[in-house]
Design an enzyme around this catalytic site. Structure first.
Site, PDB file in Angstrom:
ATOM      1  N   ARG A  42       0.803  -1.231   0.000  1.00  0.00           N
ATOM      2  CA  ARG A  42       0.000   0.000   0.000  1.00  0.00           C
ATOM      3  C   ARG A  42       0.834   1.278   0.000  1.00  0.00           C
ATOM      4  NH1 ARG A  42      -4.512  -0.610   4.473  1.00  0.00           N
ATOM      5  NH2 ARG A  42      -2.645  -1.240   5.562  1.00  0.00           N
ATOM      6  N   LYS A 147       3.478 -19.239   5.496  1.00  0.00           N
ATOM      7  CA  LYS A 147       2.815 -19.741   6.689  1.00  0.00           C
ATOM      8  C   LYS A 147       2.372 -18.565   7.541  1.00  0.00           C
ATOM      9  CE  LYS A 147       4.750 -20.400  10.508  1.00  0.00           C
ATOM     10  NZ  LYS A 147       5.542 -19.915  11.642  1.00  0.00           N
ATOM     11  N   HIS A 177       9.706 -22.824   5.452  1.00  0.00           N
ATOM     12  CA  HIS A 177      11.127 -22.574   5.169  1.00  0.00           C
ATOM     13  C   HIS A 177      12.036 -23.671   5.718  1.00  0.00           C
ATOM     14  CE1 HIS A 177      11.191 -20.750   9.209  1.00  0.00           C
ATOM     15  NE2 HIS A 177      12.491 -20.852   9.174  1.00  0.00           N
ATOM     16  N   LYS A 181      15.907 -25.961   4.244  1.00  0.00           N
ATOM     17  CA  LYS A 181      17.183 -26.058   4.973  1.00  0.00           C
ATOM     18  C   LYS A 181      17.981 -27.240   4.421  1.00  0.00           C
ATOM     19  CE  LYS A 181      15.456 -23.973   9.280  1.00  0.00           C
ATOM     20  NZ  LYS A 181      16.180 -22.722   9.414  1.00  0.00           N
ATOM     21  N   GLU A 215      14.758 -22.643  20.815  1.00  0.00           N
ATOM     22  CA  GLU A 215      15.296 -21.323  20.464  1.00  0.00           C
ATOM     23  C   GLU A 215      15.562 -20.545  21.742  1.00  0.00           C
ATOM     24  OE1 GLU A 215      13.272 -19.586  16.716  1.00  0.00           O
ATOM     25  OE2 GLU A 215      11.704 -20.530  17.896  1.00  0.00           O
ATOM     26  N   ASP A 234       2.736 -22.341  15.857  1.00  0.00           N
ATOM     27  CA  ASP A 234       3.912 -21.656  15.331  1.00  0.00           C
ATOM     28  C   ASP A 234       5.005 -22.625  14.889  1.00  0.00           C
ATOM     29  OD1 ASP A 234       5.297 -19.171  14.803  1.00  0.00           O
ATOM     30  OD2 ASP A 234       6.620 -19.665  16.485  1.00  0.00           O
ATOM     31  N   HIS A 239       6.779 -26.825  10.977  1.00  0.00           N
ATOM     32  CA  HIS A 239       8.185 -27.229  10.938  1.00  0.00           C
ATOM     33  C   HIS A 239       8.442 -28.620  11.540  1.00  0.00           C
ATOM     34  CE1 HIS A 239       8.411 -23.127   9.835  1.00  0.00           C
ATOM     35  NE2 HIS A 239       8.537 -22.606  11.027  1.00  0.00           N
ATOM     36  N   LYS A 329      10.598 -21.523  23.263  1.00  0.00           N
ATOM     37  CA  LYS A 329      11.280 -20.222  23.198  1.00  0.00           C
ATOM     38  C   LYS A 329      11.943 -20.009  24.551  1.00  0.00           C
ATOM     39  CE  LYS A 329       9.168 -18.624  19.359  1.00  0.00           C
ATOM     40  NZ  LYS A 329       9.860 -18.663  18.089  1.00  0.00           N
TER      41      LYS A 329
HETATM   42  C1  BG6 Z   1       9.081 -19.272  12.242  1.00  0.00           C
HETATM   43  C2  BG6 Z   1       8.362 -19.058  13.555  1.00  0.00           C
HETATM   44  O1  BG6 Z   1       8.270 -19.948  11.334  1.00  0.00           O
HETATM   45  O2  BG6 Z   1      10.254 -20.040  12.475  1.00  0.00           O
HETATM   46  C3  BG6 Z   1       9.276 -18.374  14.545  1.00  0.00           C
HETATM   47  O3  BG6 Z   1       7.220 -18.242  13.335  1.00  0.00           O
HETATM   48  C4  BG6 Z   1      10.563 -19.146  14.690  1.00  0.00           C
HETATM   49  O4  BG6 Z   1       8.639 -18.250  15.807  1.00  0.00           O
HETATM   50  C5  BG6 Z   1      11.175 -19.428  13.334  1.00  0.00           C
HETATM   51  O5  BG6 Z   1      11.438 -18.374  15.479  1.00  0.00           O
HETATM   52  C6  BG6 Z   1      12.387 -20.323  13.450  1.00  0.00           C
HETATM   53  O6  BG6 Z   1      13.034 -20.407  12.211  1.00  0.00           O
HETATM   54  P1  BG6 Z   1      14.576 -20.691  12.123  1.00  0.00           P
HETATM   55  O7  BG6 Z   1      14.845 -20.834  10.669  1.00  0.00           O
HETATM   56  O8  BG6 Z   1      15.271 -19.515  12.753  1.00  0.00           O
HETATM   57  O9  BG6 Z   1      14.808 -21.936  12.896  1.00  0.00           O
END
Ligand code: BG6
Length: 484
Positions: A42, A147, A177, A181, A215, A234, A239, A329
């Site tokens: 936008r 996502k 994603h 990897k 993480e 999430d 993943h 987290k």
């Molecule tokens: C994302 C999540 O899809 O993946 C995040 O929304 C997460 O919360 C992230 O931190 C982790 O991705 P990566 O590639 O850093 O392991």
């Protein structure tokens, strides 16, 4: 000729991931040329303003390879079109702009939805209504959907329906994603390009599988999203379950999108659904102690920032082998790993020789990130002793074996989508099967029948309850912070 249209051009994903990935591909001479990259959002700006903004962010996120000269050549591919996803006229204008940039030649177009999730359906509808989804020879029309793909089975089905109104399933690329990897892809290579692992990759030799994605990061500014998502939506639905499919699927007959995705769907559909009672017994949730102090988080928030779930795959290969998934987290370190724990030898010759030694089965550790690599844990003799034994390791590390940086996963996935290879993207039945597994867990967690998520300190390995829970199954987590 190719055109890549990025919806959500002024967002973080575009500047942090997509443009740096495209720039890297350009430097490696892998982009299919000629290519137009058109940003759509936008904010009103012209091509040069957008290029200027991207030059700053790419300098920051693309690393040391950035040079002004190469950026200038890359930026010549980049264009900008201001528009509103709710406005049909913006799509007509986008259509005209594309025609002009493509000189009315047939071109393959890739629409990338990097917007907030509520715009995925409307953007697909508008593209369809504007006639921008219809393919013709030499002019493919593909759409990449970021996502989260829905927030539960019902919303995922509705989103699928709305995209399917204008795009055939073969045109849709649902991105995760993690599938880009290198080390996730290497799971397939390890399993299916070697003869020594596959014969023991089953219930006869494997005791349990642990898939961890921990993480250190906290929620930070993401509370508005995270409060409604939580750890299951999430990290688990996408993943962790994607990693699980690579680790447990049957060998596909060929390396192509259909064969691979058929096998992934089969394994997801073999996962035993959990009733409410089973969720209570087979899952643990936690919340890092300072979570409720994060800006935007409700005072009594029940959102889990840590989760662990025990699943079973009801098929011949995996019957009764528990698969433990966990993610958190605010953990002590960042590590994503698959741990394959093998059974103990049936008879121990050496137990009495090493007093106090707690024997473990062999272990194969696939370190997805960081310190990407593979370890095999096995017993060896302690030299100069009378048959005393201990755990030892064989180590393989990608960094020591291959020169160069690990590419970001968006490089691989963008290139695959531009080239029309959907092998590493999720199909509709796959996404829906994943929601069928996660929905009952989320519903039970939300229903109030379980105790509140247990607090854990940041920098720890999650809630203490998670260790005790493992003990009730006669198991323990394999905890390892990788040496980078
Ligand atoms: C994302 C999540 O899809 O993946 C995040 O929304 C997460 O919360 C992230 O931190 C982790 O991705 P990566 O590639 O850093 O392991």
């Amino acid at each position: 000729m190719h055109s890549l249209i990025i919806f959500g051009a002024s967002g973080d994903l575009t500047s942090r991931k997509l443009i740096p990935a495209l720039y890297h591909l350009f430097l490696k001479k892998r982009l299919p040329l000629p290519l137009n990259i058109i940003g759509f959002s936008r904010t009103v700006m012209d091509d040069d303003e957008w290029r200027g903004k991207l030059s700053e962010t790419t300098k920051e996120f693309a690393g040391s390879v950035f040079t002004e000269d190469s950026w200038a050549s890359f930026a010549a591919l980049v264009h900008y079109q201001a528009g509103d996803i709710g406005d049909a006229a913006s799509f007509a204008a986008l259509g005209s702009r594309l025609e002009a940039l493509e000189n009315s030649n047939p071109a393959d177009r890739l629409y990338y939805l990097a917007t907030a999730p509520q715009f995925y359906g409307p953007a697909a509808e508008q593209l369809g209504e504007a006639g921008l989804a219809a393919e013709s020879p030499g002019a493919s029309r593909r759409i990449v959907v970021e996502k989260p793909f829905g927030t539960d089975l019902d919303s995922a089905q509705k989103l699928n329906d709305s995209i399917h109104r204008h795009f055939d399933e073969s045109q849709i690329y649902r991105i995760d994603h993690y599938l880009g990897k290198e080390t996730v892809n290497n799971v397939l290579v390890l399993r299916f390009a070697n003869a020594i692992f596959e014969p023991i990759w089953n219930r006869n030799y494997i005791d349990n599988i642990q898939i961890t994605a921990n993480e250190e990061v906290l929620i930070g500014r993401r509370a508005p999203y995270y409060e409604t998502a939580g750890i299951l939506r999430d990290m688990f639905q996408n993943h962790l379950l994607q990693i699980l499919t690579f680790a447990t699927m049957e060998p596909p007959a060929r390396f192509d999108a259909k064969a691979i995705r058929d096998e992934k769907v089969k394994v997801l559909q073999s996962i035993r659904p959990l009733s409410e009672e089973e969720v209570i017994a087979n899952s643990v949730r936690g919340q890092y102690r300072s979570y409720r102090d994060e800006p935007g988080v409700a005072k009594g928030s029940q959102t889990a920032t840590y989760g662990a779930v025990r699943l079973f795959i009801d098929n011949w290969r995996w019957k009764d082998v528990p698969v433990f998934l966990r993610s958190g987290k605010g953990m002590s370190c960042r590590t994503t790993q698959i741990v394959i724990n093998f059974r103990q030898p049936p008879h121990s010759l050496f137990a009495g020789k090493t007093p106090g030694f707690d024997p473990e089965g062999n272990r194969l550790l696939l370190q997805i990130q960081p310190a990407e690599g593979i370890q095999i844990h096995f017993m060896s003799k302690i030299p100069d002793t009378d048959m005393k034994i201990r755990n030892s390791e064989l180590n393989f590390n990608f960094k020591n074996s291959f020169r160069g940086e690990m590419p970001d996963s968006y490089e691989r996935l963008l290139l695959d989508a531009l080239e029309g290879d959907a092998s590493l993207f999720a199909r509709n039945d796959e996404v829906e099967a994943a929601w069928r597994i996660i929905d009952p867990v989320q519903k039970t967690w939300d229903s109030g029948v379980m105790q509140d998520p247990e607090f854990y300190e940041t920098g720890a390995m999650g809630p203490v309850q998670s260790e005790r829970w493992m003990e009730t199954f006669g198991q323990r987590w394999f905890d390892l912070c990788p040496m980078v």
